[in-house]
Structures are given as structure tokens and as C-alpha cells.
Design a protein around this motif. Structure first.
Motif, mmCIF file in Angstrom:
data_model
loop_
_atom_site.group_PDB
_atom_site.id
_atom_site.type_symbol
_atom_site.label_atom_id
_atom_site.label_comp_id
_atom_site.label_asym_id
_atom_site.label_seq_id
_atom_site.Cartn_x
_atom_site.Cartn_y
_atom_site.Cartn_z
ATOM 1 N N ASN A 274 -13.462 58.703 -53.563
ATOM 2 C CA ASN A 274 -13.326 57.460 -54.308
ATOM 3 C C ASN A 274 -12.359 56.524 -53.588
ATOM 4 O O ASN A 274 -12.565 55.318 -53.540
ATOM 5 C CB ASN A 274 -12.840 57.738 -55.722
ATOM 6 N N LYS A 275 -11.303 57.064 -53.006
ATOM 7 C CA LYS A 275 -10.328 56.255 -52.302
ATOM 8 C C LYS A 275 -10.817 55.868 -50.913
ATOM 9 O O LYS A 275 -10.329 54.918 -50.335
ATOM 10 C CB LYS A 275 -9.008 57.007 -52.196
ATOM 11 N N ALA A 276 -11.764 56.630 -50.370
ATOM 12 C CA ALA A 276 -12.187 56.420 -48.984
ATOM 13 C C ALA A 276 -12.920 55.106 -48.797
ATOM 14 O O ALA A 276 -12.759 54.430 -47.798
ATOM 15 C CB ALA A 276 -13.067 57.576 -48.525
ATOM 16 N N GLY A 277 -13.772 54.717 -49.700
ATOM 17 C CA GLY A 277 -14.510 53.491 -49.477
ATOM 18 C C GLY A 277 -15.528 53.209 -50.546
ATOM 19 O O GLY A 277 -15.489 53.766 -51.632
ATOM 20 N N GLU A 278 -16.447 52.339 -50.201
ATOM 21 C CA GLU A 278 -17.469 51.888 -51.128
ATOM 22 C C GLU A 278 -18.837 52.311 -50.614
ATOM 23 O O GLU A 278 -18.990 52.740 -49.475
ATOM 24 C CB GLU A 278 -17.417 50.363 -51.254
ATOM 25 N N LEU A 279 -19.839 52.143 -51.444
ATOM 26 C CA LEU A 279 -21.205 52.461 -51.053
ATOM 27 C C LEU A 279 -21.771 51.393 -50.123
ATOM 28 O O LEU A 279 -21.434 50.220 -50.235
ATOM 29 C CB LEU A 279 -22.094 52.571 -52.289
ATOM 30 N N ASN A 280 -22.662 51.823 -49.247
ATOM 31 C CA ASN A 280 -23.354 50.909 -48.352
ATOM 32 C C ASN A 280 -24.802 50.819 -48.830
ATOM 33 O O ASN A 280 -25.439 51.835 -49.082
ATOM 34 C CB ASN A 280 -23.288 51.440 -46.917
ATOM 35 N N TYR A 281 -25.306 49.615 -48.939
ATOM 36 C CA TYR A 281 -26.670 49.424 -49.408
ATOM 37 C C TYR A 281 -27.599 49.267 -48.215
ATOM 38 O O TYR A 281 -27.353 48.462 -47.316
ATOM 39 C CB TYR A 281 -26.753 48.200 -50.316
ATOM 40 N N ALA A 282 -28.695 50.043 -48.212
ATOM 41 C CA ALA A 282 -29.635 50.014 -47.096
ATOM 42 C C ALA A 282 -30.481 48.751 -47.137
ATOM 43 O O ALA A 282 -30.673 48.090 -46.122
ATOM 44 C CB ALA A 282 -30.516 51.255 -47.124
ATOM 45 N N GLU A 283 -31.014 48.393 -48.288
ATOM 46 C CA GLU A 283 -31.846 47.203 -48.398
ATOM 47 C C GLU A 283 -31.745 46.619 -49.798
ATOM 48 O O GLU A 283 -31.407 47.320 -50.747
ATOM 49 C CB GLU A 283 -33.303 47.507 -48.067
ATOM 50 N N GLU A 284 -32.044 45.326 -49.882
ATOM 51 C CA GLU A 284 -32.027 44.629 -51.159
ATOM 52 C C GLU A 284 -33.393 44.026 -51.420
ATOM 53 O O GLU A 284 -34.021 43.491 -50.515
ATOM 54 C CB GLU A 284 -31.001 43.486 -51.148
ATOM 55 N N LYS A 285 -33.845 44.104 -52.656
ATOM 56 C CA LYS A 285 -35.102 43.482 -53.054
ATOM 57 C C LYS A 285 -34.857 42.656 -54.297
ATOM 58 O O LYS A 285 -34.117 43.059 -55.189
ATOM 59 C CB LYS A 285 -36.167 44.538 -53.374
ATOM 60 N N VAL A 286 -35.490 41.493 -54.352
ATOM 61 C CA VAL A 286 -35.406 40.644 -55.529
ATOM 62 C C VAL A 286 -36.734 40.780 -56.270
ATOM 63 O O VAL A 286 -37.792 40.486 -55.735
ATOM 64 C CB VAL A 286 -35.142 39.176 -55.146
ATOM 65 N N VAL A 287 -36.659 41.254 -57.508
ATOM 66 C CA VAL A 287 -37.856 41.481 -58.308
ATOM 67 C C VAL A 287 -38.017 40.309 -59.275
ATOM 68 O O VAL A 287 -37.109 40.013 -60.052
ATOM 69 C CB VAL A 287 -37.737 42.812 -59.087
ATOM 70 N N ASN A 288 -39.174 39.641 -59.219
ATOM 71 C CA ASN A 288 -39.517 38.517 -60.101
ATOM 72 C C ASN A 288 -38.498 37.380 -60.035
ATOM 73 O O ASN A 288 -38.247 36.699 -61.025
ATOM 74 C CB ASN A 288 -39.660 38.979 -61.559
ATOM 75 N N ASN A 289 -37.875 37.209 -58.915
ATOM 76 C CA ASN A 289 -36.869 36.166 -58.705
ATOM 77 C C ASN A 289 -35.740 36.214 -59.731
ATOM 78 O O ASN A 289 -35.108 35.210 -60.012
ATOM 79 C CB ASN A 289 -37.507 34.773 -58.709
ATOM 80 N N GLU A 290 -35.485 37.384 -60.307
ATOM 81 C CA GLU A 290 -34.445 37.510 -61.327
ATOM 82 C C GLU A 290 -33.483 38.647 -61.057
ATOM 83 O O GLU A 290 -32.278 38.486 -61.134
ATOM 84 C CB GLU A 290 -35.077 37.707 -62.711
ATOM 85 N N VAL A 291 -34.027 39.821 -60.750
ATOM 86 C CA VAL A 291 -33.211 41.014 -60.651
ATOM 87 C C VAL A 291 -33.125 41.457 -59.194
ATOM 88 O O VAL A 291 -34.131 41.574 -58.513
ATOM 89 C CB VAL A 291 -33.801 42.153 -61.509
ATOM 90 N N THR A 292 -31.907 41.729 -58.733
ATOM 91 C CA THR A 292 -31.701 42.237 -57.391
ATOM 92 C C THR A 292 -31.581 43.751 -57.459
ATOM 93 O O THR A 292 -30.722 44.279 -58.172
ATOM 94 C CB THR A 292 -30.416 41.654 -56.775
ATOM 95 N N VAL A 293 -32.452 44.440 -56.720
ATOM 96 C CA VAL A 293 -32.440 45.891 -56.673
ATOM 97 C C VAL A 293 -31.949 46.296 -55.297
ATOM 98 O O VAL A 293 -32.478 45.849 -54.275
ATOM 99 C CB VAL A 293 -33.847 46.477 -56.933
ATOM 100 N N LYS A 294 -30.922 47.144 -55.247
ATOM 101 C CA LYS A 294 -30.333 47.570 -53.980
ATOM 102 C C LYS A 294 -30.579 49.052 -53.782
ATOM 103 O O LYS A 294 -30.378 49.844 -54.699
ATOM 104 C CB LYS A 294 -28.832 47.294 -53.971
#
Length: 169
Positions: free
Chosen positions: A107-127
């Protein structure tokens, strides 16, 4: 005396069951209120006795003796181990796939890295999360300074707010 006794007996015979019940309920309520007042009065006296010592000083503490800075430094110097493990808990800790300390370190080491992002229906961002790599927090803070919207989106948003304001007025 005989007449008084006859009057009391006549009065009790004239009462119905509900009248007798209400009479005893009021009597019990009066007794409870008197005992509550007695308990409160005695507890106040006990508190006064505790507060005043034979010298007239408070037995709990004096306000002049309390040093908040010293208390804060003592709390900071105390070992941060929160709880002692029982035998069962230590056995489960040894058998666990990942220990509690490892979880805290990750938890102290760092944050998650996201491989790709998709925008569904121009509303919701899915990572999609990349579990193989972890981004350091310093690098994450540097990237978080970038703006949330690009300039065109900000202008469109501002125009939409202006039109909404005109509609409401």
C-alpha cells in the motif's frame, strides 16, 4: 374514629379496577422520582469529595500540570504496534499467502498502473488494471498536475453552463 374508618372503606369500594391501577402507578412514579433525586444529590456530593483533596487540590489533575506538547511527543514515541496476536492469529498469519505487513508495504509502495482506458457510451471511463507494474507515488503526483479537460472541452462546458443559466433565468 369509626366514622373515618367507614369513610375510607366506602371510598375504596367506590373505586374501579382502573382507578386502583392508576393510583398505584402514580404512587410508584412518585417513589421513583424521589429516589432519582436522592441518587443525583448523592452522586454530586461524591464528585465534590473526589475533586477536593484534603489540601484543597484536585486529585485527578491540575490544569497547570498538563503539557499538551509533551503528551504529543509521548504518543509519537510509543511503538506503533497496535495489537498482540493470539496463537490462532499468529498461526493464520504464518499460513497466509500474503501477510499483513506485506499488504501495508504494498500500500505504501505505490499506486496501480492502468493498461488501457475505454470510454463507454461517451459517459463512463473503464480502465483495465495492469497488475504487473506499479507506479511510484511521486510519478503519479507529477502526472496529476495535468489539466482534467483539454481547452475545447472546457469551452464547450462553459457554453453549456451559460445556456443553462439563460434557460433558468
Amino acid at each position: 374514629m369509626k366514622q373515618l374508618l367507614k369513610d375510607i372503606i366506602g371510598f375504596t369500594k367506590s373505586l374501579t379496577g382502573i382507578d386502583i391501577l392508576l393510583y398505584f402507578a402514580v404512587l410508584i412514579l412518585i417513589i421513583l422520582i424521589i429516589s432519582l433525586i436522592y441518587i443525583i444529590k448523592n452522586s454530586d456530593e461524591e464528585i465534590e469529595e473526589i475533586e477536593e483533596h484534603s489540601d484543597g487540590e484536585s486529585t485527578i489533575f491540575n490544569k497547570e500540570d498538563v503539557d499538551i506538547k509533551e503528551i504529543i511527543t509521548n504518543i509519537e514515541n510509543v511503538d506503533s504496534k497496535v495489537a498482540e496476536f493470539t496463537d490462532y492469529e499468529s498461526e493464520q498469519e504464518e499460513k497466509a499467502i500474503i501477510s499483513y505487513e506485506e499488504l501495508l508495504a504494498k500500500n505504501k509502495a505505490g499506486e496501480l498502473n492502468y493498461a488501457e482506458e475505454k470510454v463507454v457510451n461517451n459517459e463512463v471511463t473503464v480502465k483495465k488494471v495492469n497488475l504487473d507494474t506499479i507506479i511510484n507515488k511521486e510519478r503519479q503526483e507529477a502526472t496529476s498536475k495535468s489539466s482534467l479537460f483539454n481547452y475545447e472541452k472546457e469551452e464547450a462546458f462553459l457554453q453549456a453552463l451559460k445556456s443553462l443559466n439563460e434557460l433558468l433565468n
